[in-house]
Write an enzyme that holds these catalytic residues in place. Sequence first.
Site, mmCIF file in Angstrom:
data_model
loop_
_atom_site.group_PDB
_atom_site.id
_atom_site.type_symbol
_atom_site.label_atom_id
_atom_site.label_comp_id
_atom_site.label_asym_id
_atom_site.label_seq_id
_atom_site.Cartn_x
_atom_site.Cartn_y
_atom_site.Cartn_z
ATOM 1 N N ARG A 35 -52.544 -32.548 -29.091
ATOM 2 C CA ARG A 35 -51.130 -32.355 -28.754
ATOM 3 C C ARG A 35 -50.265 -33.268 -29.617
ATOM 4 N NH1 ARG A 35 -48.369 -35.495 -24.426
ATOM 5 N NH2 ARG A 35 -46.351 -34.547 -23.942
ATOM 6 N N ARG A 76 -29.657 -37.631 -18.560
ATOM 7 C CA ARG A 76 -29.639 -39.072 -18.323
ATOM 8 C C ARG A 76 -28.234 -39.538 -17.945
ATOM 9 N NH1 ARG A 76 -34.412 -41.051 -20.023
ATOM 10 N NH2 ARG A 76 -35.590 -39.869 -21.579
ATOM 11 N N LYS A 217 -44.332 -24.766 -19.818
ATOM 12 C CA LYS A 217 -44.593 -25.955 -19.002
ATOM 13 C C LYS A 217 -43.858 -25.795 -17.673
ATOM 14 C CE LYS A 217 -44.392 -30.001 -20.921
ATOM 15 N NZ LYS A 217 -43.858 -31.152 -21.697
ATOM 16 N N THR A 275 -50.917 -34.649 -16.974
ATOM 17 C CA THR A 275 -50.199 -35.828 -16.489
ATOM 18 C C THR A 275 -51.049 -36.734 -15.596
ATOM 19 O OG1 THR A 275 -48.216 -34.420 -16.406
ATOM 20 C CG2 THR A 275 -47.986 -36.679 -15.659
#
Length: 471
Positions: A35, A76, A217, A275
């Site tokens: 990846r 953010r 994803k 993850t």
Amino acid sequence: MRRNRQAKIIATLGPTTTTRPRIQELIEAGVDVFRLNFSHGSYEDHQRRYDLIRQVEKDLQRSVAILMDLQGPKLRIGKFGQGAIRLQTGSPFRLDQLPEPGNQRRVMLPHPEIFETLREGNDLLLDDGKVRLRVMHRSDDFVDTQVITPGELSDNKGVNVPDAMLNLAALTDKDRKDLQYGLDMGVDWVALSFVQRPEDIAEVRKIVAGRAAVMAKLEKPSAIDYLEEIIDLSDGLMIARGDLGVEFPPEEVPALQKRIISACRRAGKPVVVATQMLDSMVRAPAPTRAEASDVATAVYDGADAMMLSAETAVGDYPVESVSMMNRIIRRVEKDHFYSRRNKGGDSAPEATAADAISAAAAQVARTISASAIISFTFSGSTALRAARERPEVPILGLTPSVNVARRLALVWGIHSVVTPDITSLKQMIQKSISIAKHEGFAEAGERLVVMAGIPFGTPGATNTLHIPWVE
């Protein structure tokens, strides 16, 4: 380089693993797919990693897939004037679009798409869910919230909006530029972040135009609402459990993992579990027992591949992490409970010749104790349907296309080999036997199950099953 397991391993490359010797060590330890994380690093970094992988791939004569992972939108807050603040339960806190530094009462949120979507009662999660705010009042350019979960807040922390579908495209300008670079470089898979709706996948497929396989994803709750449609439009899925675990309650994630894997199995699409799989091995030479069980659970569930992130990108024990994952997968696949649970899909084969032959191949291989199933595949679809059946023996995917061979490196049970296309039944048998022997999948006196399509070289025409003896 035959693997003695069926599930695959994906490793993320980073500063600690960008050397030719280290990449070779990782492949020899068990990596099937690398990846490239486009959230970090320059184009020069990624090009260097790509070139090193291809050099080692050539030396080892084993197809290795390269997956580029697009960053996606990053939501953010702004910066604070006096450093970090501490929010207390019940306190009011405003998010606005004013450029001034934040303080104890407010901070900038430079994303008008969020203000458009929020409604009273919606929650906002900051800093990976450590701080939870509830919307009490909103206008077009600010929202007044109340602190539900207290905590410290500092500059540029991430924002998640679990209760709403944002009017925000999955592809940013940066992603478009990165995607073009990755496609020109020659990546095999493209992983799209921040998927909320099927249209996000359709847009990327149009840009990719068949030059790579597209992976969705799953990070957002809205994507789960469109799960079947997203699977249908994608070539594969990644369960990004870190982001799912922020926007969903943690107790929901294991059930979601099983649901997504089951849906992908029914569709015959590869699915990756990602993850924090061996997270403690970023700094420790061995995982916790809970992490070992987590990897094992993904294997028992029937995932095609498990992904290592920080463990191999910045960790102190990258090769050991891959070796440990390899050992866990092999141990699970030896368990009789695994083979009983993993046999076949969650639904019957589709009413097509390819599925009929694939299901028959798995049954015949079991009945006659064949050493392997050989799938001659032009586009990769025949090998994918064979893998959907989860046979008890490995699958050799023989293809004339190096691109197809690399994409199949991510799929459960498939050992892909690049070989010129066949033109006759005799050549099919001879090539099946010679490659199976050369790759270490068969010995004299054993039998193979061979799948192909006649006329040869016709994509999607699988209609032939043959059982040769290995001489």
